[in-house]
Structure formats: structure tokens, C-alpha cells
Design a protein around this motif. Structure first.
Motif, PDB file in Angstrom:
ATOM      1  N   ALA A   8     -32.619  26.959  -1.844  1.00  0.00           N
ATOM      2  CA  ALA A   8     -31.199  27.192  -1.589  1.00  0.00           C
ATOM      3  C   ALA A   8     -30.584  26.061  -0.774  1.00  0.00           C
ATOM      4  N   GLU A   9     -31.319  25.535   0.190  1.00  0.00           N
ATOM      5  CA  GLU A   9     -30.803  24.427   1.004  1.00  0.00           C
ATOM      6  C   GLU A   9     -30.696  23.143   0.181  1.00  0.00           C
ATOM      7  N   LEU A  10     -31.718  22.860  -0.629  1.00  0.00           N
ATOM      8  CA  LEU A  10     -31.679  21.645  -1.446  1.00  0.00           C
ATOM      9  C   LEU A  10     -30.564  21.717  -2.480  1.00  0.00           C
ATOM     10  N   ALA A  11     -30.236  22.916  -2.920  1.00  0.00           N
ATOM     11  CA  ALA A  11     -29.157  23.061  -3.906  1.00  0.00           C
ATOM     12  C   ALA A  11     -27.804  22.686  -3.315  1.00  0.00           C
ATOM     13  N   LYS A  12     -27.710  22.599  -1.992  1.00  0.00           N
ATOM     14  CA  LYS A  12     -26.461  22.214  -1.340  1.00  0.00           C
ATOM     15  C   LYS A  12     -26.203  20.706  -1.425  1.00  0.00           C
ATOM     16  N   VAL A  13     -27.219  19.933  -1.834  1.00  0.00           N
ATOM     17  CA  VAL A  13     -27.045  18.479  -1.955  1.00  0.00           C
ATOM     18  C   VAL A  13     -26.151  18.200  -3.155  1.00  0.00           C
ATOM     19  N   GLU A  14     -25.018  17.576  -2.905  1.00  0.00           N
ATOM     20  CA  GLU A  14     -24.070  17.250  -3.964  1.00  0.00           C
ATOM     21  C   GLU A  14     -23.641  15.800  -3.823  1.00  0.00           C
ATOM     22  N   PHE A  15     -23.091  15.268  -4.901  1.00  0.00           N
ATOM     23  CA  PHE A  15     -22.513  13.928  -4.811  1.00  0.00           C
ATOM     24  C   PHE A  15     -21.182  13.915  -5.541  1.00  0.00           C
ATOM     25  N   THR A  16     -20.317  13.034  -5.108  1.00  0.00           N
ATOM     26  CA  THR A  16     -18.965  12.942  -5.650  1.00  0.00           C
ATOM     27  C   THR A  16     -18.838  11.710  -6.543  1.00  0.00           C
ATOM     28  N   ASP A  17     -17.700  11.624  -7.224  1.00  0.00           N
ATOM     29  CA  ASP A  17     -17.431  10.434  -8.026  1.00  0.00           C
ATOM     30  C   ASP A  17     -17.395   9.186  -7.158  1.00  0.00           C
ATOM     31  N   ASP A  18     -16.860   9.315  -5.947  1.00  0.00           N
ATOM     32  CA  ASP A  18     -16.823   8.156  -5.043  1.00  0.00           C
ATOM     33  C   ASP A  18     -18.231   7.724  -4.648  1.00  0.00           C
ATOM     34  N   ASP A  19     -19.139   8.692  -4.480  1.00  0.00           N
ATOM     35  CA  ASP A  19     -20.532   8.329  -4.195  1.00  0.00           C
ATOM     36  C   ASP A  19     -21.093   7.445  -5.310  1.00  0.00           C
TER      37      ASP A  19
END
Length: 373
Positions: free
Chosen positions: A254-265
Motif C-alpha cells: 500500500a505504501e509503495l503504491a503511493k509512489v507516483e510521477f507526473t508529466d513534469d517528472d
């Protein structure tokens, strides 16, 4: 040199539409009356430098041999069947850099470098394929090329080179100075020198998605924010101590699923990744550094040019240079994008930049990334 001559009468758009990553193109006299841009001895000297990537390939007693530079000594010129490959010659020769720039109808993010291959009679690197597009320009002497669209790209085992096991040539050409051959990725080919010859290879970047993925994860490591520490106040006693519990698995997942990236990333990663110079590239700071005021005065009069070694890109609001990124206002971004596209910026454009952008250019000058005038 007109691009219509460069591409054998084709416009860049027509070439990209009909040939790019689709099929080979032989261009007779793409560069009429072409003369080598760098003498043999100067090329050999480059191969002796620590900051130049070079390789020596030879056939001795029917065995392939590969050595990596730098080289204090090379085989004798009368010895047959050896080849010297020198990468990134455009970084060390203005004329070679000017030649490479004629291929900038392909985006800089894809354009890699100009490699020079020097070979004695019968020299070559064996039948092989490249994972990227390449233009092969004959600069001196003659070279016989055999090419094939074969699907079998299996390699001979236990060799220092990637040589095709079952090369079946379908076409054959002899290139003379000024002739050029374009080959798409994974197109089998074998070039053999007819007497002493030099061939210029204009290569393109084609990173694997695996390589990009690994680099992106490393890039994101600095921006991931997962506060807190694993706890299990509801832990129960177990009679299977070696098993990872559902409780631990579910909480960590559940914690690892919080890792996200954006278009700017992705934009920042890609710009920094693609503008990062190779590991063997070193910049030369000015022998006489200027104060900010002196730099502004001279640059406003004479303009600035990018160093041959500088890689500069942009996308959206971001500007990227030599592995670094910055965000500027609309006016500065427009002018810095022009610097990236034209590789130079004139005095009036410099005067139109904000004080912050002038200060940035001054820092780039101190690092040797740009030159004045």
C-alpha cells in the motif's frame, strides 16, 4: 551544402517519410568532391588522448582482436586488415562538428556523434548490425559494403565483437569519396576497405526502454517522499516465523503504491538524461574568467555560441543543458530555446535577456559550456 544534395535530391521530410527506419538509401556524391576533414596523423593523435573513446580491431591468424584506447602505438600502415575507430570526433574538430550539424533535420535528442573509421586494406569490423540509424559517408579511399535485410541476427559466440553468424548479403556497393549509405536499425552490413580508407559514421541515439526505465527510477529516487516507518501494533504470534505475513505484505504494498510521477517528472528526467554529456567529455573553462559585468558587456556586443561539447535541449517551460534543467519566464525561455536551436545567440538577443538569465549564461561561460563572440 544543400540538404537536397545531402539526401540525393530528397527533401528531409521525404527522406524521413520513405526511408527513415524503413529501408536503406545509397546516395552517390552526397558530398561532391569530398576531402577528409581530419588528416590521418591527426586522427591517430586523437586516439592517443585519454578523453577520446577509440578502439582497434584487427584480424591476426584468422582471429578477431579488439583493443580499447588510448593508443601510444598503432600497427604499421603496411599491415593489412586493421581498423581504428575514433568516436566523437565532432567534439574535437570544428569541421567535423559542422558536418554533423548538417544532419540536424533529425532532432538533437536523437543525434549522437561522428565516428571516423580508418582502415588498411581488407580492414573492417565484420558483418554486424547496429541498433540505431547510421549514415556511412566515404571520406577517403574506397570501401565495399554488403548489406542484408535478413531476420537472422544471431551472433558468433565467444568473440570480442558482435559478428553475425549467418550473414547473407543481398546487395553490394563500392563507395568512393563523397558517396554515402543510409542504413536503418538492425540492417545487417559488412564494410571492407579496398586499400587504405576512411569512413565517417553519423550515428543516432536509440536508448533501450530498459535503460530509460532504470535511469528514471534512479532519477525519481531523489523525489520520492514516503514518510513514516513500518509498524505492526496488531502483530500476532506465529508458528511459521520464516513466512512474510499478509499484514506486512499488504502494508508495504500500500505504501509503495503511493509512489507516483507526473508529466513534469518525465520531462525533467528526459531532458536531463538526453543532454547529459558522455563520461569522457570534459569542458575547458576560460583561461581568463570574466566578471559578471565584463561578461555582460562583451556578450551584449558579440553574442555567445555553445561549446561543441554542449548538449542543449528544451521542452515546454524547461530548458536543459549538459544534464541540468532550469525554468525561466516566457521571454527568457524563447531566447534560450533559440540558443539551443541555432547554437548561438547574437548581441541584441543577449541584451533582451533578464538579469537572472545573464547571470546563468555567465555561470555557463565559467564552466566552459558557452563561448563569447
Amino acid at each position: 551544402m544543400k540538404k537536397s544534395t545531402l539526401l540525393g535530391g530528397l527533401s528531409p521530410q521525404r527522406f524521413l517519410q520513405d526511408y527513415w527506419q524503413k529501408k536503406p538509401l545509397l546516395i552517390r556524391q552526397a558530398f561532391p568532391a569530398f576531402e577528409p576533414l581530419i588528416e590521418r596523423d591527426a586522427l591517430f593523435n586523437l586516439a592517443s588522448e585519454d578523453d577520446v573513446e577509440s578502439r582497434l580491431i584487427s584480424i591476426v591468424d584468422n582471429q578477431w582482436h579488439l583493443q580499447n584506447g588510448p593508443f601510444d602505438r598503432l600497427p604499421k600502415l603496411k599491415q593489412k586488415a586493421w581498423t581504428l575507430l575514433v568516436q566523437g570526433v565532432n567534439l574535437h574538430s570544428e569541421s567535423a562538428n559542422a558536418l554533423l550539424n548538417q544532419f540536424r533535420f533529425i532532432p538533437d535528442a536523437r543525434l549522437d556523434d561522428l565516428m571516423i573509421s580508418y582502415a588498411t586494406d581488407n580492414g573492417g569490423v565484420g558483418p554486424h548490425f547496429d541498433s540505431y540509424d547510421v549514415f556511412l559517408l566515404q571520406a577517403h579511399g574506397k570501401r565495399q559494403w554488403k548489406i542484408s535485410a535478413q531476420d537472422d541476427l544471431s551472433l558468433i559466440n565467444d568473440l570480442p565483437l558482435k559478428i553475425l553468424k549467418n550473414f547473407q548479403p543481398e546487395q553490394e556497393f563500392i563507395l568512393e569519396p563523397g558517396d554515402m549509405l543510409y542504413l536503418p536499425p538492425q540492417y545487417a552490413h559488412d564494410g571492407v576497405a579496398i586499400g587504405e580508407c576512411m569512413t565517417y559514421s553519423i550515428g543516432f541515439r536509440a536508448p533501450s526502454y530498459q535503460e530509460l526505465g532504470e535511469a528514471f527510477l534512479q532519477f525519481m529516487a531523489d523525489s520520492i517522499d514516503l514518510p513514516g516507518r513500518y509498524t505492526d501494533p496488531d502483530l500476532k504470534a506465529t508458528n511459521r516465523p520464516a513466512e512474510i505475513s499478509n499484514l506486512m505484505f499488504d502494508k508495504v504494498a500500500a505504501e509503495l503504491a503511493k509512489v507516483e510521477f507526473t508529466d513534469d517528472d518525465v520531462r525533467i528526467f528526459l531532458g536531463e538524461y538526453l543532454s547529459e554529456p558522455k563520461a569522457n567529455v570534459f569542458f575547458d573553462p576560460p583561461s581568463q574568467p570574466m566578471s559578471l559585468a565584463a561578461f555582460k558587456k562583451v556578450a551584449s556586443k558579440n553574442g555567445v555560441v555553445l561549446s561543441r561539447k554542449t548538449r542543449m535541449l528544451y521542452r515546454g517551460k524547461f530548458v536543459f543543458i549538459n544534464g541540468e534543467s532550469l525554468v525561466t519566464d516566457k521571454n527568457d525561455k524563447t531566447l534560450l530555446a533559440a540558443l539551443a536551436d541555432e547554437r548561438r545567440l547574437n548581441g541584441p538577443a543577449i541584451r533582451a535577456l533578464s538579469p537572472d538569465a545573464i547571470e546563468t549564461l555567465h555561470a555557463w561561460h565559467e564552466d566552459g559550456w558557452i563561448l563569447v563572440g
